[in-house]
Design a protein around this motif. Structure first.
Motif, short mmCIF file in Angstrom:
data_model
loop_
_atom_site.label_atom_id
_atom_site.label_comp_id
_atom_site.label_asym_id
_atom_site.label_seq_id
_atom_site.Cartn_x
_atom_site.Cartn_y
_atom_site.Cartn_z
N PHE A 251 31.93 38.45 44.95
CA PHE A 251 31.27 37.41 45.73
C PHE A 251 30.78 36.30 44.80
O PHE A 251 30.98 35.12 45.07
N PHE A 252 30.14 36.70 43.71
CA PHE A 252 29.63 35.71 42.75
C PHE A 252 30.77 34.88 42.18
O PHE A 252 30.64 33.65 42.03
N GLU A 253 31.89 35.52 41.88
CA GLU A 253 33.05 34.81 41.34
C GLU A 253 33.55 33.73 42.31
O GLU A 253 33.89 32.62 41.92
N GLN A 254 33.55 34.05 43.60
CA GLN A 254 33.99 33.08 44.61
C GLN A 254 32.89 32.04 44.88
O GLN A 254 33.18 30.88 45.14
N ALA A 255 31.63 32.46 44.82
CA ALA A 255 30.52 31.57 45.14
C ALA A 255 30.34 30.46 44.11
O ALA A 255 29.76 29.42 44.42
N ILE A 256 30.83 30.69 42.90
CA ILE A 256 30.71 29.66 41.86
C ILE A 256 31.35 28.35 42.32
O ILE A 256 30.84 27.26 42.04
N VAL B 16 33.03 36.36 34.84
CA VAL B 16 32.67 37.17 36.00
C VAL B 16 33.84 38.08 36.37
O VAL B 16 33.65 39.26 36.69
N GLY B 17 35.06 37.56 36.30
CA GLY B 17 36.24 38.38 36.55
C GLY B 17 36.36 39.51 35.53
O GLY B 17 36.80 40.62 35.85
N SER B 18 35.95 39.24 34.29
CA SER B 18 35.99 40.28 33.26
C SER B 18 34.99 41.39 33.56
O SER B 18 35.29 42.57 33.37
N VAL B 19 33.82 41.00 34.03
CA VAL B 19 32.83 42.00 34.43
C VAL B 19 33.43 42.88 35.54
O VAL B 19 33.32 44.11 35.52
N ASP B 20 34.12 42.24 36.47
CA ASP B 20 34.79 42.94 37.55
C ASP B 20 35.82 43.93 37.00
O ASP B 20 35.89 45.08 37.43
N GLY B 21 36.61 43.49 36.04
CA GLY B 21 37.62 44.35 35.43
C GLY B 21 37.01 45.55 34.73
O GLY B 21 37.48 46.68 34.87
N PHE B 22 35.95 45.29 33.95
CA PHE B 22 35.30 46.40 33.24
C PHE B 22 34.65 47.39 34.22
O PHE B 22 34.67 48.60 33.99
N LEU B 23 34.10 46.87 35.32
CA LEU B 23 33.53 47.77 36.33
C LEU B 23 34.61 48.62 36.98
O LEU B 23 34.41 49.82 37.23
N LEU B 24 35.77 48.03 37.24
CA LEU B 24 36.87 48.79 37.82
C LEU B 24 37.35 49.89 36.87
O LEU B 24 37.61 51.02 37.27
N GLY B 25 37.44 49.55 35.58
CA GLY B 25 37.80 50.56 34.58
C GLY B 25 36.76 51.68 34.54
O GLY B 25 37.10 52.86 34.40
N THR B 26 35.50 51.30 34.68
CA THR B 26 34.43 52.28 34.70
C THR B 26 34.55 53.21 35.90
O THR B 26 34.32 54.42 35.78
N ILE B 27 34.91 52.66 37.05
CA ILE B 27 35.12 53.50 38.24
C ILE B 27 36.18 54.56 37.96
O ILE B 27 36.00 55.73 38.27
N MET B 28 37.28 54.14 37.36
CA MET B 28 38.36 55.08 37.09
C MET B 28 37.92 56.15 36.09
O MET B 28 38.29 57.32 36.22
N LEU B 29 37.12 55.76 35.12
CA LEU B 29 36.61 56.72 34.13
C LEU B 29 35.66 57.73 34.78
O LEU B 29 35.78 58.94 34.57
N ILE B 30 34.73 57.24 35.58
CA ILE B 30 33.79 58.12 36.29
C ILE B 30 34.56 59.05 37.23
O ILE B 30 34.26 60.24 37.33
#
Length: 186
Positions: free
Chosen positions: A148-153, A85-99
């Motif tokens: 949220f999902f990462e913490q909710a686990i 889940v943290g990796s998904v978060d990281g890839f989304l953050l990288g995507t934000i920077m790319l966009i």
């Protein structure tokens, strides 16, 4: 009278030339945005690299998963899910920077011809600053949901009130997704 008209014409020509130089300098000042574009690209590549390394090490820890006892396997499973889940978060953050980099470039420098010719995803088409903000906001909402999902686990509600709060948080996330989807349709 003729001298006065000639003086006025000369003054207009001088003002017009000064205005052209100033407007040219003002227009070319947009190139300073390239600093943000390049920095955003470097940041995106860095985040993608860090997240890929994290994924590699997360998977490397799973080599001995089958040999663990039930308690250790359960702990490793929870940790692995949190890392994924943290990796998904990281890839989304990288995507934000790319966009963000692509959007700044298209807004201030030039349209990216290859993107429009190749029929790339519409998320990469940026037509206005509001368009860029909307696209970034959607990805940020997704990052918050993943966080949220990462913490909710690891949440284990012990009282009925805690379970109610947990349910309300999930409902609010669903509402946020619904509203962002509805806003995108318009």
């Amino acid at each position: 009278m003729k001298n006065h008209e000639q003086a006025l014409e000369k003054d207009r020509a001088h003002t017009s030339m000064l205005e052209r130089y100033f407007e040219g300098a003002l227009w070319n000042s947009r190139w300073v945005v390239m600093v943000a574009v390049i920095a955003s690209l470097i940041t995106a590549f860095g985040i993608f690299y860090m997240t890929a390394v994290d994924v590699y090490y997360t998977m490397a820890h799973l080599v001995h998963y089958a040999q663990l006892d039930d308690e250790a396997r359960s702990h490793l499973k929870a940790q692995t899910v949190a890392h994924v889940v943290g990796s998904v978060d990281g890839f989304l953050l990288g995507t934000i920077m790319l966009i963000f980099a692509l959007g700044l470039y298209e807004l201030f420098i030039s349209k990216i011809d290859q993107a429009h010719e190749s029929g790339a995803s519409k998320i990469l088409y940026i037509n206005s600053l509001d368009d860029l903000k909307d696209k970034l906001a959607k990805v940020i909402v997704m990052i918050l949901i993943v966080m949220f999902f990462e913490q909710a686990i690891f949440l284990k509600p012990t009282a009925p009130l805690e379970l109610l709060y947990y349910s309300l948080a999930i409902m609010m996330i669903g509402l946020a997704l619904y509203l962002s989807h509805k806003a995108y349709e318009h």
